[in-house]
Write an enzyme that holds these catalytic residues in place. Structure first.
Site, short mmCIF file in Angstrom:
data_model
loop_
_atom_site.label_atom_id
_atom_site.label_comp_id
_atom_site.label_asym_id
_atom_site.label_seq_id
_atom_site.Cartn_x
_atom_site.Cartn_y
_atom_site.Cartn_z
N SER A 1 5.36 -1.97 -5.17
CA SER A 1 5.69 -0.73 -4.46
C SER A 1 4.74 -0.55 -3.30
O SER A 1 3.64 -1.10 -3.28
CB SER A 1 5.59 0.47 -5.40
N ASP A 2 5.14 0.25 -2.32
CA ASP A 2 4.17 0.71 -1.33
C ASP A 2 3.33 1.81 -1.98
O ASP A 2 3.61 2.25 -3.10
CB ASP A 2 4.89 1.22 -0.08
#
Length: 718
Positions: free
Chosen positions: A266-267
């Site tokens: 994920s960011d």
């Protein structure tokens, strides 16, 4: 260690150890880190304990060989199973030797130099202990209000795909296990982050699947085809679902259809952001949706470690899904050779020799030369070394040349524009005056600049945006230069002296107030560590501008998004039977951008003639030929091939870049340039998402940019 040994290791892990492998934490959490500290303040809000840290799988943002060795050594001493940490960082356009921002590199149209810049960045990062870089960013961009356009290589799917391949190849090389001076690449942001509504970061994206596949997905696919090891999720929604919890996007498309079996991360905080997005009630549901979508690593939030174990125990999530995610992480660690050598390339001695070495700086200087775009030149450039120059503007002595995401880059290491000029002319030929700051100024600064300018032969204005005015969270509704800089150039124009403007910025700008007043404009972007030297080379003709825009410059912000490969309308402006008013147009500005995709000037001049096709009835392929002649000084030209499908199952773009060649021609030299255009290059996604070409009428265009082209009609026969 083979797969069976990895499976054996996996089988020894508790569910808590498995879920901790899926968590990425920042460096201060770890013992042995030079920036380590107590887990207090905002970090305490994550509710992390020592067991979580002791079993975590990867580290965000660590740097320095000695520092990373200390963290790894301390970590392994307390690890029950001896699973090494992965160290990841944002090495976007350089580690310590900073290259131009990616949008500028896109303007080089030079894949070899782009690959070399990534190789150098990887080398400096690897000897400093880093294993993974969060690059390349291949989001296609059309809206310059979005601050992160500086991270992309531009608005075209084909050009972006070529750069994606080059960057991945540069970062990773051919064998990550044996080549300790390479790092794993992580392509981002999957997917379509460049299409955020209103050009505002973290915002909503709404695209048809056909447009997604046709325009936005090709560059990600190109990076993965080149072997990119990781994918980072985007902050935005895709078809109403945030990317980090989007099963259709991450599992069905990325993993099942494309066959990607690497690590998805994920960011920063994106999994927990499923809650404010409105698709998860709480952290437990956010963790469930993300793991089911196939996101392996959660960056800097803790929904996984707090909830996946109970989701497994409650029978909501199969432990096999957790095992698959952990195994992908273990396999990447194995591929990097970390089980055999947990310190990998981290070498404090080599780090001192390699980082910011002279050869790396020379490459940065060359790429800064190739990335700068000459937008206007009314016979004032190149400058003569006998001329007296006034260097005026907020960037005259500024070290803010590196741009966003330069991370460990230091302005102290950068060659300033002033220093570059002084390498060409004597100090008594150069006067320096600030004139104003980036956004404000005083009457005294302006008066001093005007007085200094009176004694000069040419005025060199260094204007632009601070680096924090673009990049992540650097979105702007007004993309003109700040008013104080426009007032500066207007006042200096009154002196009736030649004005050359050098622009430092991270996005295409609305250049009104600049383009009319200046006699020459050089778009230098944020040119990096060697920026001042490279710009001086260009200004004095020791290097010839060869950059070509990879993103259109709007006539006005009211046009955006404005891009060359747009669709036609049923009432196009300029059609032979068009009425004056009732066509698709603005009443107050042109439809066309100020400067189109592919545009750029040179000190050389190039003419195109003898354009032809090998056949006008294409079955499988045809040759497009054109002769290019240089009638000026030695220089490089980017010969560009575009195609238009006149009538398709769905509307087709007015032009699409299909190929290009960068050629060097001496004064008076001419060369025939040929392209092979295949039927495969004419395929597109139909209304039913089938990918094929249609027989019928096409036009090939060949020229120096997307606007100035020669038309060559042909038919595809099936």
């Amino acid at each position: 260690m083979d797969r069976s040994e990895l499976m054996n290791l996996l089988n020894q892990m508790t569910i808590e150890e498995k879920t901790a492998q899926l968590m990425q934490l920042a460096t201060p959490f770890y013992k042995g880190a030079k920036e380590a500290g107590e887990i207090t303040g905002p970090l305490e809000e994550l509710d992390i304990n020592e067991d979580h840290v002791r079993n975590s799988g990867s580290v965000l943002g660590a740097s320095g060989a000695e520092n990373i060795r200390n963290i790894q050594k301390t970590y392994l001493a307390e690890s029950r199973l001896g699973i090494p940490l992965l160290f990841m960082s944002d090495i976007v356009h350089g580690y310590k030797t900073i290259f131009p921002v990616p949008l500028a590199i896109g303007c080089s149209w030079d894949m070899q130099l782009a690959e070399e810049s990534a190789r150098i960045a990887a080398r400096e990062a690897a000897v400093s202990g880093i294993h993974v870089t969060f690059a390349p960013m291949v989001d296609l961009v059309r809206d310059p209000r979005w601050g992160r356009v500086m991270e992309s290589s531009g608005e075209d799917p084909h050009l972006n795909s070529e750069f994606a391949r080059a960057f991945v190849k540069g970062f990773q090389g051919d064998d990550l296990g044996s080549d300790l001076e390479r790092v794993a690449a992580c392509v981002k942001h999957f997917a379509a982050y460049g299409a955020v509504e209103a050009g505002r970061d973290y915002n909503y994206v709404d695209l048809s699947e056909r447009e997604l596949r046709e325009t936005y997905l090709p560059a990600y696919k190109a990076a993965l085809d080149e072997g990119c090891e990781m994918v980072m999720t985007a902050f935005n929604t895709v078809d109403g679902i945030p990317a980090s919890g989007n099963k259709r996007l991450m599992k069905e498309l990325l993993r099942d259809e494309w066959g990607f079996n690497g690590v998805v991360i994920s960011d920063w905080g994106a999994i927990k952001e499923l809650i404010p997005h409105g698709v998860a009630e709480d952290e437990r549901e956010a963790a469930y949706k993300s793991i089911m979508a196939g996101v392996d690593i959660e960056m800097m939030t803790t929904t996984y470690v707090h909830h996946l174990s109970s989701l497994v125990r409650d029978g909501v999530v199969s432990e096999e899904i957790i095992d698959e995610a952990v195994l992908r992480i273990l396999e990447l660690k194995h591929k990097l050779g970390l089980f055999e050598n947990p310190f990998r390339g981290a070498d404090p001695t080599l780090e001192k020799e390699v980082v910011l070495c002279e050869n790396h700086r020379l490459t940065a200087r060359k790429l800064a030369q190739k990335s700068s775009v000459l937008l206007k030149n009314e016979n004032v450039l190149p400058l003569q070394k006998s001329q007296r120059v006034s260097l005026i503007g907020p960037f005259a002595e500024s070290d803010d040349l590196l741009g966003p995401w330069s991370w460990l880059g230091s302005g102290e290491d950068a060659i300033l524009l002033k220093e570059g000029l002084l390498s060409k002319i004597s100090p008594n030929q150069l006067q320096i005056a600030k004139g104003c700051g980036v956004e404000s100024g005083t009457k005294e600064e302006l008066a001093y600049a005007i007085e200094a300018a009176k004694n000069s032969d040419v005025l060199l204005l260094a204007l632009g945006e601070r680096s924090d005015m673009s990049g992540e969270a650097g979105c702007r509704a007004d993309i003109r230069l700040p008013q104080v800089q426009l007032e500066l150039i207007a006042r200096l124009k009154e002196l009736n002296k030649p004005i050359v403007v050098v622009l430092f910025n991270g996005r295409p700008l609305d250049l009104h107030g600049i383009i009319e007043e200046a006699d020459a404009v050089l778009e230098a972007w944020y040119p990096g560590t060697e920026g001042g030297a490279a710009i001086a080379d260009l200004l004095y003709g020791d290097a010839n501008p060869s950059g070509r825009l990879s993103m259109s410059f709007p006539y006005s912000v009211g046009q955006v998004p404005v891009y060359y490969n747009h669709f036609n309308t049923g009432r196009p402006k300029g059609a032979p039977d068009a009425q004056v008013r009732y066509v698709s147009q603005y009443l107050d500005i042109p439809n066309e951008p100020l400067f189109p995709f592919g545009y750029g000037l040179s000190y050389a001049s190039f003419s195109y003639h003898n354009a032809s096709l090998s056949t006008t009835k294409m079955t499988e392929e045809l040759e497009v030929r054109v002769t290019v002649k240089n009638t000026g000084v030695e220089g490089e030209e980017v010969v560009q091939l575009y195609v238009r499908d006149i009538a398709g199952d769905v509307v087709r773009p007015m032009k699409e870049l299909k190929d290009f060649k960068k050629i060097l021609l001496r004064r008076g030299e001419e060369k025939e340039v040929s392209f092979t255009l295949s039927e495969e290059q004419l395929r597109y996604h139909h209304s039913d998402l089938s990918f094929e070409s249609d027989p019928g009428a096409f036009v090939a265009y060949v020229g120096s940019n997307s606007r100035d082209v020669i038309e060559l009609p042909f038919q595809l026969v099936k």
